[in-house]
Write a protein that holds these residues in place. Structure first.
Motif, PDB file in Angstrom:
ATOM      1  N   LEU A  86     -24.045 -36.362 -30.592  1.00 49.95           N
ATOM      2  CA  LEU A  86     -24.362 -37.412 -29.654  1.00 49.95           C
ATOM      3  C   LEU A  86     -24.670 -38.836 -30.144  1.00 49.95           C
ATOM      4  N   PRO A  87     -24.411 -39.745 -29.354  1.00 52.13           N
ATOM      5  CA  PRO A  87     -24.938 -40.914 -29.793  1.00 52.13           C
ATOM      6  C   PRO A  87     -26.571 -40.984 -29.635  1.00 52.13           C
ATOM      7  N   GLU A  88     -26.996 -41.918 -30.728  1.00 54.31           N
ATOM      8  CA  GLU A  88     -28.490 -41.620 -30.707  1.00 54.31           C
ATOM      9  C   GLU A  88     -29.205 -42.050 -29.328  1.00 54.31           C
ATOM     10  N   THR A  89     -28.667 -43.154 -28.870  1.00 55.82           N
ATOM     11  CA  THR A  89     -28.976 -43.563 -27.719  1.00 55.82           C
ATOM     12  C   THR A  89     -28.971 -42.616 -26.354  1.00 55.82           C
ATOM     13  N   MET A  90     -28.169 -41.559 -26.681  1.00 61.59           N
ATOM     14  CA  MET A  90     -28.327 -40.548 -25.549  1.00 61.59           C
ATOM     15  C   MET A  90     -29.164 -39.490 -25.573  1.00 61.59           C
ATOM     16  N   LEU A  91     -30.087 -39.674 -26.755  1.00 62.55           N
ATOM     17  CA  LEU A  91     -30.863 -38.252 -27.095  1.00 62.55           C
ATOM     18  C   LEU A  91     -31.754 -38.477 -26.124  1.00 62.55           C
ATOM     19  N   PRO A  92     -32.681 -39.390 -25.749  1.00 67.77           N
ATOM     20  CA  PRO A  92     -33.803 -39.246 -24.532  1.00 67.77           C
ATOM     21  C   PRO A  92     -33.467 -38.791 -23.592  1.00 67.77           C
ATOM     22  N   LEU A  93     -32.168 -39.091 -22.940  1.00 69.64           N
ATOM     23  CA  LEU A  93     -31.511 -38.449 -21.701  1.00 69.64           C
ATOM     24  C   LEU A  93     -31.538 -36.919 -22.089  1.00 69.64           C
ATOM     25  N   ALA A  94     -31.177 -36.498 -23.018  1.00 67.02           N
ATOM     26  CA  ALA A  94     -30.875 -35.118 -23.516  1.00 67.02           C
ATOM     27  C   ALA A  94     -32.100 -34.249 -23.598  1.00 67.02           C
ATOM     28  N   LYS A  95     -33.220 -34.857 -23.889  1.00 63.93           N
ATOM     29  CA  LYS A  95     -34.609 -34.261 -23.932  1.00 63.93           C
ATOM     30  C   LYS A  95     -35.268 -34.378 -22.595  1.00 63.93           C
ATOM     31  N   TRP A  96     -35.019 -35.081 -21.937  1.00 62.84           N
ATOM     32  CA  TRP A  96     -35.329 -35.207 -20.334  1.00 62.84           C
ATOM     33  C   TRP A  96     -34.639 -34.202 -19.657  1.00 62.84           C
ATOM     34  N   LEU A  97     -33.326 -33.891 -19.886  1.00 60.62           N
ATOM     35  CA  LEU A  97     -32.657 -32.975 -19.111  1.00 60.62           C
ATOM     36  C   LEU A  97     -33.016 -31.765 -19.585  1.00 60.62           C
ATOM     37  N   ALA A  98     -33.098 -31.360 -20.708  1.00 61.75           N
ATOM     38  CA  ALA A  98     -33.637 -29.927 -21.223  1.00 61.75           C
ATOM     39  C   ALA A  98     -34.886 -29.379 -20.637  1.00 61.75           C
ATOM     40  N   HIS A  99     -35.906 -30.759 -20.459  1.00 60.46           N
ATOM     41  CA  HIS A  99     -37.181 -30.393 -19.796  1.00 60.46           C
ATOM     42  C   HIS A  99     -36.982 -29.963 -18.643  1.00 60.46           C
ATOM     43  N   GLU A 100     -36.172 -31.023 -17.644  1.00 59.54           N
ATOM     44  CA  GLU A 100     -35.867 -30.798 -16.374  1.00 59.54           C
ATOM     45  C   GLU A 100     -35.302 -29.525 -15.869  1.00 59.54           C
ATOM     46  N   CYS A 101     -34.467 -29.086 -16.726  1.00 56.31           N
ATOM     47  CA  CYS A 101     -33.577 -27.781 -16.308  1.00 56.31           C
ATOM     48  C   CYS A 101     -34.361 -26.570 -16.943  1.00 56.31           C
ATOM     49  N   VAL A 102     -35.448 -26.660 -17.697  1.00 58.50           N
ATOM     50  CA  VAL A 102     -35.971 -25.509 -18.456  1.00 58.50           C
ATOM     51  C   VAL A 102     -34.928 -24.961 -19.223  1.00 58.50           C
ATOM     52  N   ALA A 103     -34.242 -25.845 -20.111  1.00 60.11           N
ATOM     53  CA  ALA A 103     -32.992 -25.252 -20.940  1.00 60.11           C
ATOM     54  C   ALA A 103     -33.446 -25.603 -22.298  1.00 60.11           C
ATOM     55  N   GLY A 104     -32.669 -25.135 -23.140  1.00 56.93           N
ATOM     56  CA  GLY A 104     -32.954 -25.386 -24.765  1.00 56.93           C
ATOM     57  C   GLY A 104     -32.147 -26.758 -24.875  1.00 56.93           C
ATOM     58  N   LEU A 105     -32.862 -27.636 -25.817  1.00 54.92           N
ATOM     59  CA  LEU A 105     -32.306 -28.937 -26.258  1.00 54.92           C
ATOM     60  C   LEU A 105     -31.024 -28.858 -26.909  1.00 54.92           C
ATOM     61  N   GLY A 106     -30.789 -27.901 -27.731  1.00 54.50           N
ATOM     62  CA  GLY A 106     -29.437 -27.634 -28.526  1.00 54.50           C
ATOM     63  C   GLY A 106     -28.233 -27.383 -27.368  1.00 54.50           C
ATOM     64  N   GLU A 107     -28.552 -26.429 -26.641  1.00 59.15           N
ATOM     65  CA  GLU A 107     -27.462 -26.045 -25.574  1.00 59.15           C
ATOM     66  C   GLU A 107     -27.196 -27.375 -24.689  1.00 59.15           C
ATOM     67  N   THR A 108     -28.193 -28.080 -24.336  1.00 55.43           N
ATOM     68  CA  THR A 108     -28.157 -29.322 -23.499  1.00 55.43           C
ATOM     69  C   THR A 108     -27.208 -30.389 -24.282  1.00 55.43           C
ATOM     70  N   ILE A 109     -27.595 -30.520 -25.520  1.00 57.41           N
ATOM     71  CA  ILE A 109     -26.913 -31.474 -26.207  1.00 57.41           C
ATOM     72  C   ILE A 109     -25.270 -31.081 -26.311  1.00 57.41           C
ATOM     73  N   GLU A 110     -24.995 -29.557 -26.489  1.00 61.03           N
ATOM     74  CA  GLU A 110     -23.498 -29.342 -26.430  1.00 61.03           C
ATOM     75  C   GLU A 110     -22.936 -29.584 -25.255  1.00 61.03           C
ATOM     76  N   THR A 111     -23.688 -29.225 -23.896  1.00 63.98           N
ATOM     77  CA  THR A 111     -23.216 -29.517 -22.518  1.00 63.98           C
ATOM     78  C   THR A 111     -22.782 -31.102 -22.545  1.00 63.98           C
ATOM     79  N   MET A 112     -23.391 -31.999 -23.239  1.00 60.24           N
ATOM     80  CA  MET A 112     -23.076 -33.388 -23.238  1.00 60.24           C
ATOM     81  C   MET A 112     -22.117 -33.830 -23.810  1.00 60.24           C
ATOM     82  N   ILE A 113     -21.299 -32.786 -25.020  1.00 65.93           N
ATOM     83  CA  ILE A 113     -20.101 -33.489 -25.773  1.00 65.93           C
ATOM     84  C   ILE A 113     -19.016 -32.221 -25.186  1.00 65.93           C
TER      85      ILE A 113
END
Ligand SMILES: [Zn+2]
Ligand SMILES: [Zn+2]
Ligand SMILES: [Zn+2]
Length: 763
Positions: free
Chosen positions: A93-120
């Protein structure tokens, strides 16, 4: 495919490769883990790496570098495992999109790893070739394929599914990835069929017909005053990144032209645009409209082959596409300089993902715009109550389009009270006299007719008049629908099929009744009562055949078909000038759903369907058949007053404590063991109560719990279903409270627990 320079190599300004890194592993809800970095390995936050995880090796994502002291505080240096190297196929994932991934994992109560995978996209993570890919075609005459199915079905069901898919396909050859995905068979089954000489597999270069279409050269139309005002509002919002503009425009009011102008300004300033469209509206015509104005377009949707998707994704990431058009997950398109996200038909359900992380693309778009300095345009004729409420409350900027620039008047909408109709004719009536007359008039004048019924199949209930039994799916406790063409009863929840019984399975009575009407029966009745009709049907049964959707639509556009019968798939964005009459066969179907959004959904659907009539002419007519002629959702469509309906409904929801006034999370437990499913939720409920006991006792809690209670669909696929609703007036507090008890969301003892924050489906 994409002209232009390659992106400049990234300059790494870090003084040296750090020794320790925090890795997110795509395992549900797992946290992040500490690893050491081998000397000389060049990785960045966002990079995909191979790492040992227990006895396995997995792909993980670097999320941050950490200091030695911090690591050693947690564990001794000898216990820190080393990552094995970069995952060379996966760009991460581009480094600039990591903050979005972290926010999303928190909001959805989901794992950060699976969230990043969803984004690619999966094809990108697998590193599929962008140059060539494998295609599958028949090695025997195609007409022979259906004969092979029964034999295969006995010995190799997956191979039978592959052969069936190819036999029914409009195209002779299909990409191997598409065949594997749509047939549900693995690559092994396809290769086995090739070895038997039934299929052949060949290599073809990746090509993309959409990209080769010649650009449209007609000059853009002059904007109306309202369109101009809306555009100004969007452009002004650029001064406040993260601003959302709700563009509420009646059907045919020219929202797309406003999008195009706003995007042109953004592109001119050197930034990129992401345009989100519901999957079903992502037709070649939609892409053409953008293709006509912008030359560097990339698309991301489910019709692409894996190779095409990989090629488009790389181009997007390298900044070679000015405009990305795609479905829900395109909200993650990694454009390097995001300027605007346009979300068309923002009220559509398909923007909500139903597997973890269960995100809504609207919320992601707004957060991403805030993080990357962009604006969001939410467009709809019938915006969600969430967006309407935010616009009315001044949280979003608000622009409205209330006229049709092409001059087409809004159609006259009439109601037929089906209670009176039934009483008058003393029998069950499917098509009222008024609708029948209007349809035959329209056809006589060479016009086209659209008939909408939101139920597929032939008969929706197989009913025993002797004992009252309704034949239900044995795994789901849900009535089976009879599909006449297939000659089968089908469960719409688990796809289970069986032959319709001759006698009642309960009391053996012989006269089972086929009650309730779906699109299949409607098609049959129209054919019998309107001899001049050239009918086609469009629903998800028809669309099982690959390519059928476009085939039927183009037959309707060309006039070869003059009556189109269908489910909600025909309610969306269909713009056919010849349509002068729209009939809604049963407006009560959506109203009957046991969901607090039933009214909103009905109003949206009816207004959208009504908008299909008279798009270019002055003679549009809409007839709605209903047993609830005074229901506010029905009246909203009759009066062309969705906005007024929405404002009143928002007030109602506030009084009842439902979204958008509150935020809800739904915790769902499913198990073959009835008691265990309920017990799991009892434990979660107690944990939440315990966590917040002090504020609860002080009467200051912003939370409210409802349940656990059985779901409306109490049993699906053999599993009992219970849910617990957590409601909060403080939206930010909700995910935090769920994280506090998140260790209890792990699946154990056969109970599968899932969390859905802001659920769209409560059944
Ligand atoms: Zn019976
Ligand atoms: Zn079922
Ligand atoms: Zn708390």
């Amino acid at each position: 495919m994409f002209m232009g320079h390659n992106a400049p190599p990234q300059v790494d300004e870090r003084p040296r490769v750090p020794k320790y890194v925090e890795i997110a592993v795509p395992i549900s809800l797992a946290g992040t883990f500490h690893y050491s970095v081998p000397d000389g390995l060049d990785i960045h936050p966002g990079s995909a790496v191979m790492a040992p995880f227990g006895p396995r090796r997995v792909t993980g994502y670097a999320v941050s570098f950490i200091g030695e002291e911090e690591v050693l505080r947690i564990m001794p240096a000898r216990k820190v495992r080393s990552i094995l190297g970069a995952d060379k196929r996966n760009p991460g994932l581009p480094e600039t999109m990591l903050p979005l991934a972290k926010w999303l994992a928190h909001e959805c109560v989901a794992g950060l790893g699976e969230t990043i995978e969803t984004m690619i996209p999966a094809a990108v993570r697998r590193g599929v070739s962008e140059q060539e890919e494998l295609w599958v075609s028949a090695a025997v005459p195609r007409s022979k394929l259906p004969e092979l199915v029964p034999e295969l079905a006995r010995k190799a069901r997956k191979q039978a599914a592959v052969v069936e898919l190819l036999a029914e396909s409009v195209d002779d050859a299909l990409p191997l990835g598409v065949v594997a995905r749509e047939s549900g068979a693995g690559r092994a089954s396809i290769k086995a069929l090739a070895a038997k000489g039934v299929l052949q597999i060949s290599r073809r270069p990746v090509d993309d017909p959409l990209m080769l279409a010649p650009p449209d050269t007609t000059p853009p139309p002059t904007l109306t005053g309202e369109q101009r005002e809306a555009l100004d509002r969007i452009l002004a919002a650029r001064a406040r990144p993260g601003t959302a503009v709700l563009l509420e425009g009646i059907t045919g009011s020219g929202k797309t032209e406003v999008y195009l102008r706003a995007i042109a300004e953004v592109v001119k300033s050197g930034r990129q645009a992401v345009v989100l469209v519901p999957e079903i509206s992502l037709t070649p015509q939609t892409v053409e409209r953008f293709r006509g104005r912008f030359s560097r377009i990339a698309v991301l949707h489910s019709q692409l082959t894996d190779g095409q998707r990989a090629a488009h994704y790389r181009a997007i990431r390298e900044g070679l596409a000015d405009v990305v058009v795609g479905a829900r997950s395109a909200v993650f398109a990694p454009v390097p300089r995001l300027g605007i996200i346009v979300m068309d038909e923002e009220h559509e359900n398909s923007y909500k993902e139903d597997t973890s992380p269960r995100y809504h693309a609207r919320a992601v778009a707004i957060k991403r715009a805030e993080l990357e300095g962009a604006v969001v345009v939410l467009g709809s004729a019938t915006p969600s109550l969430e967006s309407t409420s935010a616009a009315l409350g001044g949280v979003y900027s608000y622009a409205r389009l209330t006229t049709r620039p092409a001059g087409g008047a809004l159609p006259a909408v009439e109601i037929v009270d089906m209670r009176e109709e039934t009483a008058a004719s003393k029998r069950f009536v499917l098509i009222s006299r008024r609708l029948a007359r209007a349809a035959s008039d329209a056809l006589a004048r060479g016009r086209q007719v659209l008939l909408f019924l939101n139920r597929r199949g032939f008969s929706t209930q197989l009913y025993c008049p002797v004992c009252g039994e309704v034949v239900s799916c044995n795994r789901c406790d849900i009535p089976m629908t009879y599909h006449k063409m297939r000659g089968k009863l089908l469960c719409h929840y688990c796809e289970h099929t069986e032959a319709p019984p001759a006698d009642c399975p309960e009391c053996s009575a012989k006269q089972l009744l086929y009650l309730g009407t779906g699109t299949e029966r409607l098609e049959e009745e129209i054919a019998a009562s309107l001899p001049e009709a050239r009918i086609a049907r469009l629903d998800s049964d028809v669309m099982r055949k690959r390519g059928a959707y476009f085939e039927v639509l183009s037959a309707f556009r060309s006039g070869g078909v003059n009556v189109l019968v269908g489910t909600q798939v025909i309610a969306k964005g269909l713009d056919v000038p010849g349509v002068s009459l729209v009939g809604v066969i049963n407006a009560d179907v959506a109203l009957a759903l046991g969901d607090f959004r039933a009214g909103e959904r009905t109003a949206q659907l009816l207004c959208q369907v009504a908008g299909r009539a008279g798009r270019r002419t002055a003679e549009g007519r809409v007839i709605i058949q209903t047993m609830n002629p005074r229901n506010p959702a029905v009246l909203a469509a009759v009066r062309h007053a969705y906005h007024e309906y929405a404002a009143a409904e928002i007030e109602d929801r506030r009084q009842w404590g439902y979204p958008p006034a509150t935020r809800i999370a739904r915790i769902l437990a499913q198990s073959e063991d009835h008691a265990a499913a309920r017990a799991a939720l009892d434990a979660i409920r107690d944990a939440i109560l315990e966590q917040h006991r002090n504020i609860w006792e002080a009467g200051k809690s912003s939370f409210e719990l409802a349940g656990p209670a059985p779901c409306v669909h109490e049993k699906v696929r053999g599993r009992f279903r219970f849910h617990l609703l957590v409601k909060s007036v403080d939206g930010n507090a909700l995910p935090a409270a769920l994280w506090e008890v998140s260790t209890r969301f792990r699946t154990k003892k056969g109970v599968h627990v899932t969390v859905d924050v802001d659920p769209q489906n409560m059944l």
